[in-house]
Design a protein around this motif. Structure first.
Motif, PDB file in Angstrom:
ATOM      1  N   LEU A  86      -7.588   5.672  27.083  1.00 17.08           N
ATOM      2  CA  LEU A  86      -8.470   6.756  26.724  1.00 17.08           C
ATOM      3  C   LEU A  86      -9.948   6.968  27.312  1.00 17.08           C
ATOM      4  N   LYS A  87     -10.306   7.875  27.922  1.00 17.00           N
ATOM      5  CA  LYS A  87     -11.801   7.834  28.393  1.00 17.00           C
ATOM      6  C   LYS A  87     -12.377   8.957  27.862  1.00 17.00           C
ATOM      7  N   PRO A  88     -13.665   8.912  27.462  1.00 18.66           N
ATOM      8  CA  PRO A  88     -14.440  10.273  27.024  1.00 18.66           C
ATOM      9  C   PRO A  88     -13.982  11.433  27.955  1.00 18.66           C
ATOM     10  N   GLU A  89     -13.931  11.424  29.058  1.00 16.47           N
ATOM     11  CA  GLU A  89     -13.667  12.525  30.045  1.00 16.47           C
ATOM     12  C   GLU A  89     -12.095  13.082  29.867  1.00 16.47           C
ATOM     13  N   ASP A  90     -11.334  12.340  28.801  1.00 16.07           N
ATOM     14  CA  ASP A  90     -10.147  13.118  28.547  1.00 16.07           C
ATOM     15  C   ASP A  90     -10.241  13.644  27.479  1.00 16.07           C
ATOM     16  N   THR A  91     -11.227  13.959  26.732  1.00 16.40           N
ATOM     17  CA  THR A  91     -11.673  14.763  25.567  1.00 16.40           C
ATOM     18  C   THR A  91     -11.462  16.307  25.905  1.00 16.40           C
ATOM     19  N   ALA A  92     -10.406  16.858  25.357  1.00 11.31           N
ATOM     20  CA  ALA A  92     -10.035  18.270  25.642  1.00 11.31           C
ATOM     21  C   ALA A  92      -9.063  18.880  24.503  1.00 11.31           C
ATOM     22  N   VAL A  93      -8.667  20.234  24.649  1.00 10.31           N
ATOM     23  CA  VAL A  93      -7.569  20.665  24.096  1.00 10.31           C
ATOM     24  C   VAL A  93      -6.401  20.604  24.857  1.00 10.31           C
ATOM     25  N   TYR A  94      -5.269  19.942  24.369  1.00  7.35           N
ATOM     26  CA  TYR A  94      -4.007  19.824  25.253  1.00  7.35           C
ATOM     27  C   TYR A  94      -2.873  20.570  24.899  1.00  7.35           C
ATOM     28  N   TYR A  95      -2.432  21.385  25.963  1.00  3.99           N
ATOM     29  CA  TYR A  95      -1.676  22.439  25.454  1.00  3.99           C
ATOM     30  C   TYR A  95       0.017  22.031  26.377  1.00  3.99           C
ATOM     31  N   ALA A  97       3.256  23.491  27.998  1.00  2.00           N
ATOM     32  CA  ALA A  97       3.542  24.725  28.692  1.00  2.00           C
ATOM     33  C   ALA A  97       5.064  24.944  29.334  1.00  2.00           C
ATOM     34  N   LYS A  98       5.821  26.002  29.032  1.00  2.00           N
ATOM     35  CA  LYS A  98       6.839  26.225  29.812  1.00  2.00           C
ATOM     36  C   LYS A  98       6.817  26.953  30.857  1.00  2.00           C
ATOM     37  N   SER A  99       5.813  27.843  31.011  1.00  2.25           N
ATOM     38  CA  SER A  99       5.336  28.751  32.095  1.00  2.25           C
ATOM     39  C   SER A  99       3.906  29.128  31.993  1.00  2.25           C
ATOM     40  N   ILE A 100       3.733  29.951  32.920  1.00  3.39           N
ATOM     41  CA  ILE A 100       2.358  30.546  32.799  1.00  3.39           C
ATOM     42  C   ILE A 100       2.123  31.429  31.717  1.00  3.39           C
ATOM     43  N   ARG A 101       2.964  31.728  31.373  1.00  7.79           N
ATOM     44  CA  ARG A 101       2.931  32.747  30.064  1.00  7.79           C
ATOM     45  C   ARG A 101       3.373  32.209  28.548  1.00  7.79           C
ATOM     46  N   ASP A 102       3.808  31.031  28.720  1.00  9.90           N
ATOM     47  CA  ASP A 102       4.302  30.483  27.345  1.00  9.90           C
ATOM     48  C   ASP A 102       3.506  29.141  27.163  1.00  9.90           C
ATOM     49  N   TRP A 103       2.619  29.124  26.001  1.00  4.16           N
ATOM     50  CA  TRP A 103       1.795  27.977  25.900  1.00  4.16           C
ATOM     51  C   TRP A 103       1.956  27.849  24.335  1.00  4.16           C
ATOM     52  N   GLY A 104       1.630  26.788  23.869  1.00  5.16           N
ATOM     53  CA  GLY A 104       1.346  26.410  22.673  1.00  5.16           C
ATOM     54  C   GLY A 104       0.075  26.690  22.117  1.00  5.16           C
ATOM     55  N   GLN A 105      -0.581  26.384  20.875  1.00  7.15           N
ATOM     56  CA  GLN A 105      -1.760  26.569  20.369  1.00  7.15           C
ATOM     57  C   GLN A 105      -2.793  25.341  20.650  1.00  7.15           C
ATOM     58  N   GLY A 106      -2.106  24.345  21.252  1.00  2.07           N
ATOM     59  CA  GLY A 106      -3.186  23.218  21.524  1.00  2.07           C
ATOM     60  C   GLY A 106      -3.373  22.287  20.712  1.00  2.07           C
ATOM     61  N   THR A 107      -3.670  21.184  20.805  1.00  2.66           N
ATOM     62  CA  THR A 107      -4.055  20.094  19.952  1.00  2.66           C
ATOM     63  C   THR A 107      -5.287  19.364  20.632  1.00  2.66           C
ATOM     64  N   GLN A 108      -6.227  19.024  19.572  1.00  5.38           N
ATOM     65  CA  GLN A 108      -7.700  18.590  20.386  1.00  5.38           C
ATOM     66  C   GLN A 108      -7.475  17.043  20.319  1.00  5.38           C
ATOM     67  N   VAL A 109      -8.031  16.717  21.476  1.00  5.43           N
ATOM     68  CA  VAL A 109      -8.052  15.304  21.613  1.00  5.43           C
ATOM     69  C   VAL A 109      -9.490  14.853  21.838  1.00  5.43           C
ATOM     70  N   THR A 110     -10.129  14.027  21.132  1.00  4.13           N
ATOM     71  CA  THR A 110     -11.683  13.721  21.350  1.00  4.13           C
ATOM     72  C   THR A 110     -11.631  12.159  21.636  1.00  4.13           C
ATOM     73  N   VAL A 111     -12.215  11.766  22.450  1.00  2.00           N
ATOM     74  CA  VAL A 111     -12.510  10.358  22.905  1.00  2.00           C
ATOM     75  C   VAL A 111     -13.806   9.958  22.606  1.00  2.00           C
ATOM     76  N   SER A 112     -14.305   9.166  21.706  1.00  6.71           N
ATOM     77  CA  SER A 112     -15.736   8.752  21.659  1.00  6.71           C
ATOM     78  C   SER A 112     -15.798   7.734  20.695  1.00  6.71           C
ATOM     79  N   SER A 113     -16.803   7.078  20.723  1.00  4.41           N
ATOM     80  CA  SER A 113     -17.169   5.935  20.064  1.00  4.41           C
ATOM     81  C   SER A 113     -18.053   6.326  18.923  1.00  4.41           C
TER      82      SER A 113
END
Length: 113
Positions: A86-95, A97-113
């Motif tokens: 993992l790299k710092p630039e991978d820091t994001a909320v990850y979702y 998706a089944k389709s453009i209409r159907d998403w989860g609530q997301g999970t936060q990924v933070t890459v930092s030292s």
């Protein structure tokens, strides 16, 4: 109704690994291709990876190719994203998706030292 619940995010040091999960319900999971999408702070949505309904075909964004692996367990109605190196630039909320209409609530990924 479609329900997608992501888990597994957290804080990790650069070079570390995380495994995201997405529990699906409310539809026939084994009949649909699925995707992971992310949104970094202050940026737009970025497609990360996709997998077909049977799990035999996968695709990745160039930014994660060789580091991330998407998989699924149709018996458990669960989608996974194994993230290595993992790299710092991978820091994001990850979702997931089944389709453009159907998403989860997301999970936060933070890459930092």
């Amino acid at each position: 109704q479609v329900q997608l619940v992501e888990s597994g995010g957290g804080l990790v040091q650069p070079g570390g690994s995380l495994r995201l999960s997405c529990a699906a319900s409310g539809f026939t999971f084994s009949g649909y291709g699925m995707s992971w999408v992310r949104q970094a702070p202050g940026k737009g949505l970025e497609w990360v990876s996709g997998i077909n309904s049977g799990g035999g075909s996968t695709s990745y964004a160039d930014s994660v190719k060789g580091r991330f692996t998407i998989s699924r367990d149709n018996a458990e109605n669960t989608l996974y994203l194994q993230m290595n190196s993992l790299k710092p630039e991978d820091t994001a909320v990850y979702y997931c998706a089944k389709s453009i209409r159907d998403w989860g609530q997301g999970t936060q990924v933070t890459v930092s030292s």
